[in-house]
Design a protein around this motif. Structure first.
Motif, PDB file in Angstrom:
ATOM      1  N   SER A 166       0.839  -1.199   0.000  1.00 26.85           N
ATOM      2  CA  SER A 166       0.000   0.000   0.000  1.00 26.85           C
ATOM      3  C   SER A 166       0.876   1.251   0.000  1.00 26.85           C
ATOM      4  CB  SER A 166      -0.939   0.025   1.212  1.00 26.85           C
ATOM      5  OG  SER A 166      -0.202   0.217   2.408  1.00 26.85           O
ATOM      6  N   VAL A 167       0.323   2.318  -0.542  1.00 29.27           N
ATOM      7  CA  VAL A 167       1.045   3.594  -0.627  1.00 29.27           C
ATOM      8  C   VAL A 167       0.300   4.640   0.180  1.00 29.27           C
ATOM      9  CG1 VAL A 167       1.876   5.421  -2.153  1.00 29.27           C
ATOM     10  CG2 VAL A 167       1.920   3.042  -2.928  1.00 29.27           C
ATOM     11  N   GLU A 168       0.991   5.246   1.146  1.00 28.02           N
ATOM     12  CA  GLU A 168       0.436   6.376   1.879  1.00 28.02           C
ATOM     13  C   GLU A 168       0.677   7.625   1.040  1.00 28.02           C
ATOM     14  OE1 GLU A 168       0.729   8.692   6.195  1.00 28.02           O
ATOM     15  OE2 GLU A 168       1.942   6.886   5.820  1.00 28.02           O
ATOM     16  N   LEU A 169      -0.392   8.236   0.544  1.00 26.64           N
ATOM     17  CA  LEU A 169      -0.288   9.339  -0.403  1.00 26.64           C
ATOM     18  C   LEU A 169      -0.008  10.666   0.291  1.00 26.64           C
ATOM     19  CD1 LEU A 169      -3.326   8.421  -2.693  1.00 26.64           C
ATOM     20  CD2 LEU A 169      -0.926   7.755  -2.953  1.00 26.64           C
ATOM     21  N   ASP A 170       0.772  11.508  -0.373  1.00 22.13           N
ATOM     22  CA  ASP A 170       1.107  12.817   0.179  1.00 22.13           C
ATOM     23  C   ASP A 170      -0.141  13.658   0.430  1.00 22.13           C
ATOM     24  OD1 ASP A 170       3.733  12.079  -0.023  1.00 22.13           O
ATOM     25  OD2 ASP A 170       4.195  13.336  -1.774  1.00 22.13           O
ATOM     26  N   GLU A 171      -1.157  13.517  -0.431  1.00 17.24           N
ATOM     27  CA  GLU A 171      -2.358  14.344  -0.280  1.00 17.24           C
ATOM     28  C   GLU A 171      -3.392  13.696   0.631  1.00 17.24           C
ATOM     29  OE1 GLU A 171      -5.462  14.014  -3.669  1.00 17.24           O
ATOM     30  OE2 GLU A 171      -3.528  14.062  -4.694  1.00 17.24           O
ATOM     31  N   GLY A 172      -3.031  12.579   1.223  1.00 18.01           N
ATOM     32  CA  GLY A 172      -3.939  11.885   2.126  1.00 18.01           C
ATOM     33  C   GLY A 172      -4.508  10.632   1.497  1.00 18.01           C
ATOM     34  N   SER A 199      11.164  14.740  -2.080  1.00 13.26           N
ATOM     35  CA  SER A 199       9.976  14.598  -1.246  1.00 13.26           C
ATOM     36  C   SER A 199       9.514  15.961  -0.754  1.00 13.26           C
ATOM     37  CB  SER A 199      10.300  13.709  -0.028  1.00 13.26           C
ATOM     38  OG  SER A 199      11.150  14.416   0.854  1.00 13.26           O
ATOM     39  N   PRO A 200       8.255  16.065  -0.284  1.00 14.58           N
ATOM     40  CA  PRO A 200       7.774  17.336   0.253  1.00 14.58           C
ATOM     41  C   PRO A 200       8.656  17.862   1.377  1.00 14.58           C
ATOM     42  CG  PRO A 200       5.945  15.828  -0.124  1.00 14.58           C
ATOM     43  CD  PRO A 200       7.197  15.046  -0.342  1.00 14.58           C
ATOM     44  N   ALA A 201       9.161  16.961   2.242  1.00 15.55           N
ATOM     45  CA  ALA A 201      10.032  17.392   3.343  1.00 15.55           C
ATOM     46  C   ALA A 201      11.323  17.985   2.802  1.00 15.55           C
ATOM     47  CB  ALA A 201      10.320  16.204   4.257  1.00 15.55           C
ATOM     48  N   GLU A 202      11.879  17.329   1.769  1.00 14.78           N
ATOM     49  CA  GLU A 202      13.108  17.844   1.169  1.00 14.78           C
ATOM     50  C   GLU A 202      12.878  19.184   0.512  1.00 14.78           C
ATOM     51  OE1 GLU A 202      15.611  13.907  -0.178  1.00 14.78           O
ATOM     52  OE2 GLU A 202      13.784  14.365  -1.282  1.00 14.78           O
ATOM     53  N   GLU A 203      11.681  19.346  -0.115  1.00 19.60           N
ATOM     54  CA  GLU A 203      11.373  20.624  -0.775  1.00 19.60           C
ATOM     55  C   GLU A 203      11.310  21.760   0.247  1.00 19.60           C
ATOM     56  OE1 GLU A 203      11.107  21.392  -3.834  1.00 19.60           O
ATOM     57  OE2 GLU A 203      10.977  19.502  -4.897  1.00 19.60           O
ATOM     58  N   ARG A 204      10.812  21.448   1.460  1.00 16.44           N
ATOM     59  CA  ARG A 204      10.676  22.503   2.484  1.00 16.44           C
ATOM     60  C   ARG A 204      12.024  22.890   3.078  1.00 16.44           C
ATOM     61  NH1 ARG A 204       5.976  19.382   3.731  1.00 16.44           N
ATOM     62  NH2 ARG A 204       7.131  18.198   5.294  1.00 16.44           N
ATOM     63  N   ASN A 205      12.993  21.934   3.088  1.00 17.04           N
ATOM     64  CA  ASN A 205      14.303  22.197   3.713  1.00 17.04           C
ATOM     65  C   ASN A 205      15.256  22.865   2.752  1.00 17.04           C
ATOM     66  OD1 ASN A 205      13.384  21.005   6.060  1.00 17.04           O
ATOM     67  ND2 ASN A 205      14.084  18.956   5.467  1.00 17.04           N
TER      68      ASN A 205
END
Length: 367
Positions: free
Chosen positions: A254-260, A361-367
């Motif tokens: 299963s894939v946990e999606l970034d948008e939920g 990843s979204p976390a990498e984009e924020r850093n």
């Protein structure tokens, strides 16, 4: 037919104000490279740089052993053997078709008689002899496009550059011109760079695709691979697919999606960040929770928009995740679907294709 047996190599940067195009690629002899991207991505800038109409800020352009631009070299556009077909064709209104095609040879130093003889030969080779005495205003869009290609080939180019060659044509003319181009591009022996925004045009004509967004290369590969595994939302939209990013749990697939939300996929990936693509036609719409289904992916949503696309209706469904769904007009009527309606969506895990996400990843984009 004309063409070079040398490879075109581009590795450069073009800066224009705040915009920067920076890509590297090569095109082999006899290969058609389709360049796709949204408006303002840098597609035409790339083509103009190859043609010598735009200078690189840094980098090199080479064809075989010849350097068209480098740190200490710049070959003017008129000295580059590049045949260019512009989006608006750029035929000279005061010249007939034969002299428009002859201009290519005359600009290379040939005399009037020799250049007109060469133009007559090219018009015959491309089946355009009957148009020789016409002026551009007497041509249809499809005929003008063919003449522009004849003029480009009459220059005896090493490289052929096509900038949105069918953008100005109506739907009927596009089919004929696409067939014409496919036939004659196959006969051209040199590298071909085709800039287009039309995915069908690219799929039919190109051997390989290059996707540019914001001046950067985001995906490259055979058309079938790009269509099946889009690397960005733009490419997914272009190919008519849903695309979600997330993290794959290999223990249960299963894939946990970034948008939920979560989606089950059929994959043997070791896990980590992935992209998940799903065809709109692979999603089933229900007006109540589908109790009697073995499908692992079921989620709720609200119809935000409905659009008729030829023989199907495309629904935009807001949910977790949001999705594009294709249904038949009959299904719209049978299920009484309408904007604002509550629905449940289901999709088989085997239809959801997961593959590694090459972006940050979204976390990498924020850093």
């Amino acid at each position: 037919m004309s063409g070079s047996d040398a490879r075109l190599r581009f590795d450069g940067t073009v800066r224009r104000g705040s915009f920067e195009l920076g890509v590297a690629f090569s095109v082999g002899p006899g290969e058609v490279l389709g360049v796709l991207g949204p408006n303002g991505a840098g597609k035409s800038t790339l083509l103009r740089a190859i043609a010598g109409l735009e200078e690189l800020s840094a980098g090199t352009i080479e064809i075989g052993d010849h350097v068209w631009q480098g740190p200490d070299a710049f070959l003017a556009s008129e000295r580059r053997r590049a045949g260019v077909v512009f989006q608006d064709y750029r035929l000279f209104p005061h010249l007939d078709v034969r002299d428009n095609v002859a201009f290519a040879a005359r600009s290379g130093g040939a005399g009037r008689v020799a250049s007109r003889a060469l133009a007559t030969e090219w018009l015959a080779r491309l089946g355009l002899g009957a148009l020789a005495g016409r002026r551009p205003h007497q041509l249809s869009g499809g005929q003008a496009q063919r003449v522009a290609l004849a003029r480009a080939l009459a220059r005896d180019p090493e490289v052929l550059l096509l900038d949105e060659p069918m953008a100005a044509l109506d739907a009927g003319a596009r089919i004929d011109v696409r067939t014409f181009l496919r036939e004659h591009l196959a006969e051209f022996g040199g590298p071909v760079v085709l800039v287009t925004h039309d995915p069908l045009e690219a799929m039919v004509l190109a051997d390989r695709l290059l996707v540019i967004e914001g001046g950067r290369l985001v995906q490259e590969g055979p058309p079938a691979e790009v269509a099946q595994r889009p690397a960005s939302p733009y490419v997914a939209h272009l190919m008519g697919l849903n695309l979600w990013a997330g993290v794959l749990d290999p223990s249960d697939g299963s894939v946990e999606l970034d948008e939920g939300g979560r989606l089950s996929v059929a994959t043997r990936s070791p896990g980590g960040r992935v992209l998940v693509s799903l065809r709109p036609s692979a999603i089933t719409v229900h007006t109540e929770w589908p109790e009697h289904t073995s499908t692992r992916n079921v989620w709720e949503g609200t119809i935000a928009d409905m659009e008729l696309l030829a023989d199907r209706v495309r629904l935009q469904v807001r949910g977790v995740p949001s999705a594009l769904v294709d249904v038949t007009p009959g299904a719209v009527s049978e299920l009484a679907l309408d904007v604002g309606g509550r629905v449940w969506l289901s999709a088989k895990a085997t239809e959801a294709v997961a593959y590694p996400d090459g972006s940050r990843s979204p976390a990498e984009e924020r850093n």
